[in-house]
Design a protein around this motif. Structure first.
Motif, PDB file in Angstrom:
ATOM      1  N   ILE A   1       8.776  -9.895   3.643  1.00  0.00           N
ATOM      2  CA  ILE A   1       7.651  -9.052   3.213  1.00  0.00           C
ATOM      3  C   ILE A   1       6.402  -9.889   3.024  1.00  0.00           C
ATOM      4  CG2 ILE A   1       6.780  -7.608   1.338  1.00  0.00           C
ATOM      5  CD1 ILE A   1       9.629  -6.598   0.929  1.00  0.00           C
ATOM      6  N   LEU A   2       6.544 -11.024   2.343  1.00  0.00           N
ATOM      7  CA  LEU A   2       5.381 -11.887   2.096  1.00  0.00           C
ATOM      8  C   LEU A   2       4.787 -12.391   3.404  1.00  0.00           C
ATOM      9  CD1 LEU A   2       6.834 -13.823  -0.941  1.00  0.00           C
ATOM     10  CD2 LEU A   2       4.768 -12.422  -0.986  1.00  0.00           C
ATOM     11  N   HIS A   3       5.637 -12.786   4.336  1.00  0.00           N
ATOM     12  CA  HIS A   3       5.124 -13.248   5.629  1.00  0.00           C
ATOM     13  C   HIS A   3       4.419 -12.107   6.353  1.00  0.00           C
ATOM     14  CE1 HIS A   3       5.551 -14.289   9.988  1.00  0.00           C
ATOM     15  NE2 HIS A   3       5.002 -15.389   9.525  1.00  0.00           N
ATOM     16  N   GLY A   4       5.005 -10.910   6.282  1.00  0.00           N
ATOM     17  CA  GLY A   4       4.367  -9.774   6.925  1.00  0.00           C
ATOM     18  C   GLY A   4       3.018  -9.421   6.321  1.00  0.00           C
ATOM     19  N   LEU A   5       2.860  -9.680   5.037  1.00  0.00           N
ATOM     20  CA  LEU A   5       1.591  -9.392   4.368  1.00  0.00           C
ATOM     21  C   LEU A   5       0.564 -10.505   4.564  1.00  0.00           C
ATOM     22  CD1 LEU A   5       2.878  -7.879   1.000  1.00  0.00           C
ATOM     23  CD2 LEU A   5       1.911  -6.659   2.948  1.00  0.00           C
ATOM     24  N   GLY A   6       0.952 -11.574   5.228  1.00  0.00           N
ATOM     25  CA  GLY A   6      -0.008 -12.634   5.527  1.00  0.00           C
ATOM     26  C   GLY A   6       0.013 -13.806   4.566  1.00  0.00           C
ATOM     27  N   CYS A   7       1.018 -13.863   3.688  1.00  0.00           N
ATOM     28  CA  CYS A   7       1.095 -14.993   2.757  1.00  0.00           C
ATOM     29  C   CYS A   7       1.341 -16.282   3.542  1.00  0.00           C
ATOM     30  CB  CYS A   7       2.219 -14.760   1.749  1.00  0.00           C
ATOM     31  SG  CYS A   7       2.277 -16.008   0.443  1.00  0.00           S
ATOM     32  N   ASP A   8       0.657 -17.359   3.143  1.00  0.00           N
ATOM     33  CA  ASP A   8       0.699 -18.597   3.914  1.00  0.00           C
ATOM     34  C   ASP A   8       1.941 -19.433   3.632  1.00  0.00           C
ATOM     35  OD1 ASP A   8      -2.618 -18.484   2.942  1.00  0.00           O
ATOM     36  OD2 ASP A   8      -2.002 -18.202   5.030  1.00  0.00           O
ATOM     37  N   GLN A   9       2.219 -19.676   2.362  1.00  0.00           N
ATOM     38  CA  GLN A   9       3.308 -20.575   1.996  1.00  0.00           C
ATOM     39  C   GLN A   9       4.119 -19.967   0.860  1.00  0.00           C
ATOM     40  OE1 GLN A   9       1.709 -24.488   1.111  1.00  0.00           O
ATOM     41  NE2 GLN A   9       0.442 -24.525   2.959  1.00  0.00           N
ATOM     42  N   GLY A  10       5.282 -20.561   0.598  1.00  0.00           N
ATOM     43  CA  GLY A  10       6.121 -20.045  -0.476  1.00  0.00           C
ATOM     44  C   GLY A  10       7.054 -21.117  -1.012  1.00  0.00           C
ATOM     45  N   GLN A  11       7.585 -20.848  -2.197  1.00  0.00           N
ATOM     46  CA  GLN A  11       8.585 -21.722  -2.797  1.00  0.00           C
ATOM     47  C   GLN A  11       9.524 -20.874  -3.629  1.00  0.00           C
ATOM     48  OE1 GLN A  11       5.423 -23.705  -5.488  1.00  0.00           O
ATOM     49  NE2 GLN A  11       7.311 -24.010  -6.638  1.00  0.00           N
TER      50      GLN A  11
ATOM     51  N   MET B   1       0.803  -1.213   0.000  1.00  0.00           N
ATOM     52  CA  MET B   1       0.000   0.000   0.000  1.00  0.00           C
ATOM     53  C   MET B   1       0.836   1.263   0.000  1.00  0.00           C
ATOM     54  SD  MET B   1      -3.214  -1.040   2.340  1.00  0.00           S
ATOM     55  CE  MET B   1      -3.934  -2.649   2.155  1.00  0.00           C
ATOM     56  N   VAL B   2       2.171   1.073   0.161  1.00  0.00           N
ATOM     57  CA  VAL B   2       3.041   2.233   0.087  1.00  0.00           C
ATOM     58  C   VAL B   2       2.911   2.929  -1.242  1.00  0.00           C
ATOM     59  CG1 VAL B   2       5.439   2.936   0.216  1.00  0.00           C
ATOM     60  CG2 VAL B   2       4.615   1.143   1.705  1.00  0.00           C
ATOM     61  N   SER B   3       2.517   2.184  -2.269  1.00  0.00           N
ATOM     62  CA  SER B   3       2.461   2.750  -3.612  1.00  0.00           C
ATOM     63  C   SER B   3       1.475   3.894  -3.710  1.00  0.00           C
ATOM     64  CB  SER B   3       2.088   1.668  -4.617  1.00  0.00           C
ATOM     65  OG  SER B   3       0.815   1.168  -4.338  1.00  0.00           O
ATOM     66  N   ILE B   4       0.551   3.977  -2.760  1.00  0.00           N
ATOM     67  CA  ILE B   4      -0.447   5.044  -2.860  1.00  0.00           C
ATOM     68  C   ILE B   4       0.185   6.393  -2.612  1.00  0.00           C
ATOM     69  CG2 ILE B   4      -2.549   5.939  -1.804  1.00  0.00           C
ATOM     70  CD1 ILE B   4      -3.279   3.070  -1.178  1.00  0.00           C
ATOM     71  N   GLY B   5       1.092   6.422  -1.678  1.00  0.00           N
ATOM     72  CA  GLY B   5       1.575   7.727  -1.293  1.00  0.00           C
ATOM     73  C   GLY B   5       3.015   7.993  -1.609  1.00  0.00           C
TER      74      GLY B   5
ATOM     75  N   VAL C   1       8.566  -1.039   6.419  1.00  0.00           N
ATOM     76  CA  VAL C   1       8.858  -1.358   5.019  1.00  0.00           C
ATOM     77  C   VAL C   1      10.306  -0.957   4.747  1.00  0.00           C
ATOM     78  CG1 VAL C   1       8.292  -0.918   2.616  1.00  0.00           C
ATOM     79  CG2 VAL C   1       6.482  -1.016   4.328  1.00  0.00           C
ATOM     80  N   ALA C   2      11.079  -1.901   4.219  1.00  0.00           N
ATOM     81  CA  ALA C   2      12.496  -1.665   3.974  1.00  0.00           C
ATOM     82  C   ALA C   2      12.795  -1.674   2.488  1.00  0.00           C
ATOM     83  CB  ALA C   2      13.351  -2.719   4.674  1.00  0.00           C
TER      84      ALA C   2
ATOM     85  N   VAL D   1      -0.082  -5.180  -5.837  1.00  0.00           N
ATOM     86  CA  VAL D   1      -0.783  -6.358  -6.360  1.00  0.00           C
ATOM     87  C   VAL D   1      -0.728  -7.506  -5.357  1.00  0.00           C
ATOM     88  CG1 VAL D   1      -0.739  -8.108  -8.163  1.00  0.00           C
ATOM     89  CG2 VAL D   1      -0.398  -5.715  -8.758  1.00  0.00           C
ATOM     90  N   VAL D   2       0.447  -7.758  -4.759  1.00  0.00           N
ATOM     91  CA  VAL D   2       0.569  -8.861  -3.808  1.00  0.00           C
ATOM     92  C   VAL D   2      -0.339  -8.640  -2.606  1.00  0.00           C
ATOM     93  CG1 VAL D   2       2.147  -9.998  -2.207  1.00  0.00           C
ATOM     94  CG2 VAL D   2       2.885  -9.509  -4.528  1.00  0.00           C
TER      95      VAL D   2
END
Length: 822
Positions: free
Chosen positions: A800-810, A1-5, A129-130, A772-773
């Motif tokens: 970042i993905l974990h912070g945004l609530g993403c469940d799993q990754g590969q 959501m940083v993209s908004i501002g 956000v880094a 988008v993510v």
């Protein structure tokens, strides 16, 4: 959501990621941010010391105004401290400051104060956000009001000690606490009821009603009151009629509070009516959006303060007007048509976007929702109108739409818009005639960037774009696909017209481009592809013109080349693979590699994806993108899919995956497979042949696959789901991106495409990828779907993905595809 501002760096696309699915992806993003009930704040990273009040706000979504009463401009540039109540818990503030100082995410519960002075509790989630270097640039705060829950938690014990009403606190249906009124109403001292199963007190005929009451209360709005009248046993054995109201304790589904009132039917009815009427009056008068009660004629009968402020009119002025009087003249006919549909009984409610007129003559964008109030005979009597100001949202939508379809540097149509226009021109009824695509690539543009810097390179590209626009016809389209790649769509153009245009383009670029006093000479290599009626596709023309452009570069640059299939080394390679593929299937040259999927919280492997490889005897190991498309084109995809599935299940059986908790192996299904009426039956047979349950298998499908044959795909997927096979939408966000289609299929997982994941720590793409993510994860979770991110290669992406609530990754961070599964 940083993209908004945030402003994008020079040359960075500030819209959503490009691709055919972009418009819908933008709509998803808009839905999450603008229509979210939760407040979204973005602040600067520093200062974080207590004395300064904290970082300044740079963005607040519309929910902030609804929750606090402050407009966005009143908070932007200031610190969130203006919301802080002096009575908030200092310990929570200390926790917050400690987390800020450590640059750690934190969740706290604070007591805040609205603009009107009223206090409310919020649950505040703050995440830093880094940038790719690890430097923190912003904080993102998600704020949700929890006033009701906090008040219940703080007041529960006090209520039990002081109330004259009968209150019972239940945990797993057993009484854990009782108010003193139990002695007066039921004849039981409180201590004798503790530990009692609550259903033992309730008449057997009423126990089902109590359970239904609890179920309704759990699904109701926090402010809703659900009541049932039941019989409760007195100590004497008599039955007393009580009104039971159920609520949860601090959101704990196992702990319930039963409020019991010993009242007559008349008093119950009157109390319920008084409460409903009072709640409506309060909600109407204090609503943050405009509300009105109107007659069937459209005349205002009652208006709230928010509506008068929205239109700059007094209540008396509105009460002397009709809805038609304040509606923009271009929208009157549509608005009146909807009102007639409501007043004549054909609709119960309706919502539409329209425009109202402010007293100063300005136009206000409105989301107008109306519902019908009927009399006892069911005849419409009044309308209740909700009138929400969406002026800023509409402007924001227009900006998003333009950003999604245009290159921010040159203003030219981007790939999505250019492809759309090309597809339209190729339609038989378009009237465009024969179509030519000219693919232009600036020669040695990297040298320009390396010599003069990317800023100068951007200015050169912008000048080139303007020169091209100055020589094409009004009916032609000039677009930018990315980098130094520009394309021209010319209608009614055969070989002579296309090559003539190529000469014009080269001539207009012959003069050096002067930027900041430096004269920069540029040339371009141009590839030309011409359509064949009824055969050519947009993708094919872009590919062929790209191949021709590289052929032009290979011939010395600064020239054009008309596509010739026989000239392309890529095409020769393609033809060879196409010829070798049937033999590869027959000889068993295909190999299956496995890549682990991990839980992003524990980083433990929870699943794996099967990825096919072709061990070519002369060309070595080939990746799927080199031959899967050829298999689909040659009609070999079903055979290839069956062989991969057999190999996966054989390996799973050898591993012993058919246990109580099997590890899921994901395989990809193509359009031709889903279009096969026997596909699901084939999967079922393969599972049976290997003695495997459906739970060991997951099927991945892309968005575009779902669009091929909706009916057949739906039948196959429903049968697979019945077998226990898990289903996922793969590469989400790169295809049609239609949630309406996802809702029609029994999918339980969405896989975010690796291109968006890669953009999370890319300075050039961070803003669009983050947007988008975030939107995909939020909407997937709202639909009850699991989210897997593909292509995770860095620790930053994973965090970042974990912070945004993403469940799993590969991805390569967790393991490359290997011949033997882990």
């Amino acid at each position: 959501m940083v993209s908004i501002g945030l402003d994008a760096p020079d040359g960075e696309p500030s819209g959503i990621a490009r691709g055919q699915g972009v418009p819908d992806a933008a709509a998803l993003f808009e839905s999450v941010v603008v229509h979210a009930n939760d407040v979204v704040l973005v602040t600067e990273a520093e200062p974080i010391d207590a004395g300064s009040g904290g970082p300044r706000v740079i963005y607040a979504n519309p929910a902030f105004t609804r929750m606090t009463g402050y407009e966005a401009h009143e908070i932007v540039g200031r610190t969130p401290r203006i919301l802080q109540s002096p009575d908030t818990d200092r310990r929570e503030l200390d926790r917050l400051r400690t987390a800020l100082a450590a640059w750690q995410p934190i969740e706290v519960e604070l007591l805040n104060r609205r603009k009107d002075g009223s206090e409310f509790w919020v649950q505040l989630n703050i995440t830093p956000v880094a940038d790719p270097t690890g430097c923190f640039t912003h904080w993102i705060a998600i704020q949700r009001e929890i006033t009701g829950r906090k008040r219940r938690e703080l007041a529960l014990q006090s209520i039990l000690d002081s109330t004259t009403d009968l209150l019972l606190v239940l945990e797993d249906w057993r009484v854990t606490a009782v108010s003193a009124a139990s002695l007066r109403i039921l004849g039981h001292p409180p201590e004798t009821l503790q530990g009692t199963a609550s259903e033992e007190l309730i008449h057997p005929a009423d126990r089902r009603a109590v359970r239904e009451l609890v179920a309704r209360a759990r699904g109701a709005r926090p402010t809703a009151r659900v009541t049932v009248t039941v019989r409760v046993r007195h100590v004497t054995g008599d039955w007393r009629w009580l009104d039971l109201t159920v609520s949860e304790v601090a959101g704990d589904a196992r702990r319930l509070v039963l409020a019991c009132a010993d009242v007559t039917e008349q008093r119950r009815t009157q109390a319920a009516l008084d409460e409903v009427n009072g709640r409506f009056r309060s909600a109407f008068d204090d609503a943050p959006i405009g509300m009105a009660i109107t007659a069937l004629s459209g005349r205002f009968l009652q208006v709230n303060t928010a509506l008068t402020e929205l239109l700059g009119l007094s209540a008396d002025a509105l009460l002397a007007s009709t809805v038609r009087d304040i509606t923009h003249h271009e929208d009157v006919q549509h608005t009146e048509r909807q009102r007639l549909a409501l007043t004549r009984g054909s609709l119960d409610r309706h919502r539409h976007e329209t425009r109202f007129l402010h007293r100063d003559g300005s136009v206000v964008g409105i989301l107008h929702s109306s519902s019908v109030v009927r009399d006892q005979e069911g005849r419409p009597t009044l309308l209740i109108d909700h009138i929400e100001n969406i002026t800023d949202r509409k402007a924001f939508e227009e900006r998003l739409r333009h950003q999604a379809l245009h290159d921010p540097l040159t203003g030219l149509p981007n790939r999505a818009l250019f492809t759309d226009r090309l597809e339209r021109a190729l339609q038989p009824d378009s009237g465009a005639g024969r179509v030519a695509v000219l693919f232009c690539d600036v020669d040695r543009f990297k040298t320009v960037n390396d010599t003069y810097g990317h800023h100068i390179g951007d200015l050169v590209l912008s000048t080139i774009a303007q020169r091209l626009l100055s020589v094409v016809r009004p009916v032609d389209t000039v677009g930018r696909l990315g980098g130094d790649e520009l394309v021209i769509l010319c209608t009614d153009s055969g070989p002579a017209e296309a090559t003539a245009m190529a000469d014009v383009l080269r001539d207009v670029l012959a003069q050096p481009i002067v930027v900041n006093g430096a004269a920069i000479a540029v040339t371009t290599s141009i590839g030309i592809a011409l359509s064949v009626a009824g055969i050519s596709t947009a993708e094919q023309l872009l590919r062929d013109s790209d191949d021709a452009m590289y052929a032009a570069k290979g011939s010395g640059r600064d020239q054009y080349r008309v596509h010739d299939e026989a000239d392309g080394a890529v095409n020769r390679h393609r033809l060879r693979l196409l010829a070798d593929l049937p033999g590869a299937l027959a000889d068993g040259q295909l190999r299956v590699h496995f890549q682990p999927q991990v839980d992003l919280t524990t980083e433990e492997q929870v699943a794996r994806e099967a990825l096919v490889r072709w061990e070519h005897p002369e060309l070595g190991l080939l990746l799927p993108n080199e031959f899967v498309g050829l298999a689909e084109e040659a009609g070999l995809m079903r055979d290839l899919g069956r062989r991969v599935l057999g190999a996966v299940l054989a390996e799973a059986a050898q591993r012993g995956d058919g246990t109580a908790e099997p590890m899921v192996t994901w395989v990809n299904a193509s359009a031709s497979e889903l279009d096969d009426p026997d596909f699901a039956a084939g999967v079922e047979k393969a599972l049976a042949d290997h003695g495997m349950p459906g739970q060991v298998l997951g099927i991945e499908i892309t968005e575009s696959v779902l669009m091929t044959n909706l009916s057949q795909a739906h039948q196959n997927l429903m049968r697979l789901r019945a077998l226990g096979v898990q289903l996922a939408i793969d590469d989400f966000g790169t295809g049609y991106s239609s949630l309406s289609y996802i809702g029609q299929f029994p999918v339980d997982t969405i896989k975010i495409d690796s291109s968006f994941v890669a953009g999370l720590d890319s300075p050039m793409r961070r803003r669009e990828s983050f947007a988008v993510v975030t939107a995909v994860i939020s909407l997937a979770h709202l639909l009850g779907l699991r989210v897997i991110a593909e292509g995770i290669e860095t620790r930053t992406q994973a965090l970042i993905l974990h912070g945004l609530g993403c469940d799993q990754g590969q991805g390569y961070l967790y393991g490359k595809p290997q011949a033997t599964a882990g």
